[in-house]
Design a protein around this motif. Structure first.
Motif, PDB file in Angstrom:
ATOM      1  N   SER A  66     -10.677 -56.743 -11.477  1.00 59.38           N
ATOM      2  CA  SER A  66     -10.280 -56.437 -12.860  1.00 59.38           C
ATOM      3  C   SER A  66     -11.528 -56.513 -13.742  1.00 59.38           C
ATOM      4  O   SER A  66     -12.128 -57.579 -13.859  1.00 59.38           O
ATOM      5  CB  SER A  66      -9.228 -57.428 -13.347  1.00 59.38           C
ATOM      6  N   PRO A  67     -11.971 -55.374 -14.315  1.00 62.29           N
ATOM      7  CA  PRO A  67     -11.367 -54.047 -14.219  1.00 62.29           C
ATOM      8  C   PRO A  67     -11.645 -53.406 -12.871  1.00 62.29           C
ATOM      9  O   PRO A  67     -12.592 -53.781 -12.182  1.00 62.29           O
ATOM     10  CB  PRO A  67     -12.052 -53.274 -15.353  1.00 62.29           C
ATOM     11  N   SER A  68     -10.830 -52.409 -12.532  1.00 62.49           N
ATOM     12  CA  SER A  68     -11.003 -51.743 -11.243  1.00 62.49           C
ATOM     13  C   SER A  68     -11.915 -50.528 -11.331  1.00 62.49           C
ATOM     14  O   SER A  68     -12.548 -50.156 -10.337  1.00 62.49           O
ATOM     15  CB  SER A  68      -9.648 -51.293 -10.694  1.00 62.49           C
ATOM     16  N   GLY A  69     -11.943 -49.885 -12.496  1.00 59.15           N
ATOM     17  CA  GLY A  69     -12.754 -48.690 -12.646  1.00 59.15           C
ATOM     18  C   GLY A  69     -12.118 -47.429 -12.107  1.00 59.15           C
ATOM     19  O   GLY A  69     -12.759 -46.379 -12.070  1.00 59.15           O
ATOM     20  N   VAL A  70     -10.854 -47.496 -11.681  1.00 63.48           N
ATOM     21  CA  VAL A  70     -10.183 -46.313 -11.147  1.00 63.48           C
ATOM     22  C   VAL A  70      -8.834 -46.115 -11.824  1.00 63.48           C
ATOM     23  O   VAL A  70      -8.217 -47.059 -12.311  1.00 63.48           O
ATOM     24  CB  VAL A  70      -9.990 -46.386  -9.612  1.00 63.48           C
ATOM     25  N   SER A  71      -8.403 -44.878 -11.841  1.00 64.75           N
ATOM     26  CA  SER A  71      -7.093 -44.526 -12.378  1.00 64.75           C
ATOM     27  C   SER A  71      -6.597 -43.299 -11.626  1.00 64.75           C
ATOM     28  O   SER A  71      -7.345 -42.666 -10.869  1.00 64.75           O
ATOM     29  CB  SER A  71      -7.172 -44.238 -13.883  1.00 64.75           C
ATOM     30  N   ASP A  72      -5.328 -42.969 -11.824  1.00 67.16           N
ATOM     31  CA  ASP A  72      -4.790 -41.765 -11.206  1.00 67.16           C
ATOM     32  C   ASP A  72      -5.349 -40.533 -11.907  1.00 67.16           C
ATOM     33  O   ASP A  72      -5.400 -40.475 -13.134  1.00 67.16           O
ATOM     34  CB  ASP A  72      -3.256 -41.750 -11.295  1.00 67.16           C
ATOM     35  N   TRP A  73      -5.766 -39.550 -11.110  1.00 71.39           N
ATOM     36  CA  TRP A  73      -6.252 -38.300 -11.683  1.00 71.39           C
ATOM     37  C   TRP A  73      -5.136 -37.682 -12.524  1.00 71.39           C
ATOM     38  O   TRP A  73      -3.987 -37.637 -12.098  1.00 71.39           O
ATOM     39  CB  TRP A  73      -6.673 -37.361 -10.553  1.00 71.39           C
ATOM     40  N   PRO A  74      -5.457 -37.198 -13.730  1.00 71.05           N
ATOM     41  CA  PRO A  74      -4.387 -36.825 -14.666  1.00 71.05           C
ATOM     42  C   PRO A  74      -3.621 -35.563 -14.330  1.00 71.05           C
ATOM     43  O   PRO A  74      -2.625 -35.265 -14.977  1.00 71.05           O
ATOM     44  CB  PRO A  74      -5.140 -36.655 -15.988  1.00 71.05           C
TER      45      PRO A  74
END
Length: 245
Positions: free
Chosen positions: A196-204
């Protein structure tokens, strides 16, 4: 520490090309696009060799694996092999529908490098982390947290060399999806932390859903049976994870 990134990409998933190219640009280190194993191309012999169709670990996983899930597991195993082949201290593994924040993933990588325990595996979650995690290590703006059980999904990971070696040794055959097995340190011998933070998210963008699981329409009794089975399984996982932590 020697570190490289690996992006798992299924060649026929052409709609994800933009996300893969962005990941290579934004990950902040040398990156290799790894060809994902294609479930549609698996032979019956390959399926039988990797997936015996009976329980290998407790608690028993309540559902049969589809070819996409088997292929997904093998795709991740191939990145673990590559970490060892290249004699890296650790590797960053990303699935091809993952967006990257260069600053925040840099914090996660720096935190893991400062932590220095190459026997541990760090999950980079695209979703908000649950409450109640135990802080194992903090470095500047990054925390490594332990949950019981570890959240599901394998969008991104930081994998130490010894963690990769251990996971390969216990997964020559497997009986459940890769993220489900990673919830089970009593079976794998590998502790999983979350950054945390991870630096990743789902592609929009909408990629048309997962390529790992079948989306066949099920009857109401079948859906009900699956939901009950899933709830029982998750309860057992939670109980065993709390005991092991």
């Amino acid at each position: 520490m020697a570190c490289e990134a690996f992006i798992i990409h299924l060649a026929r998933a052409t709609s994800r090309k933009e996300a893969v190219e962005a990941a290579v640009r934004n990950v902040g280190m040398p990156a290799t696009v790894m060809d994902a194993v294609d479930g549609q191309a698996l032979s019956d012999a390959e399926v039988a060799a990797w997936y015996p169709g009976h329980a290998l670990f407790e608690p028993r996983y309540p559902f049969p694996l589809g070819r996409g899930e088997i292929a997904c597991f093998q795709s991740h195993r191939n990145t673990w092999k590559e970490i060892l082949k290249r004699n890296l201290d650790f590797g960053i593994v990303l699935e091809d529908d993952t967006a990257i924040d260069l600053v925040d993933i840099g914090k996660a990588v720096s935190g893991y490098a400062a932590f220095g325990n190459l026997s541990d595996f760090v999950s980079l979650q695209t979703r908000p982390l649950p409450s109640g995690g135990k802080c194992v290590f903090s470095h500047e703006d990054c925390s490594l947290l332990q949950f019981a059980p570890t959240p599901l999904r394998c969008s991104g990971q930081i994998i130490g060399r010894e963690a990769a070696r251990q996971l390969l040794s216990v997964t020559e055959q497997f009986d459940r999806p890769v993220d489900s097995l990673l919830q089970m340190p009593w079976a794998t011998g590998v502790r999983v932390l979350c950054a945390s933070p991870s630096g990743v998210s789902d592609w929009p963008e909408d990629f048309g859903g997962s390529v790992a699981q079948s989306k066949a329409r099920r009857s109401f009794p079948d859906r009900l049976h699956r939901e009950v089975s899933r709830a029982i399984y998750r309860s057992r996982i939670s109980r065993m994870a709390n005991k092991a932590s």
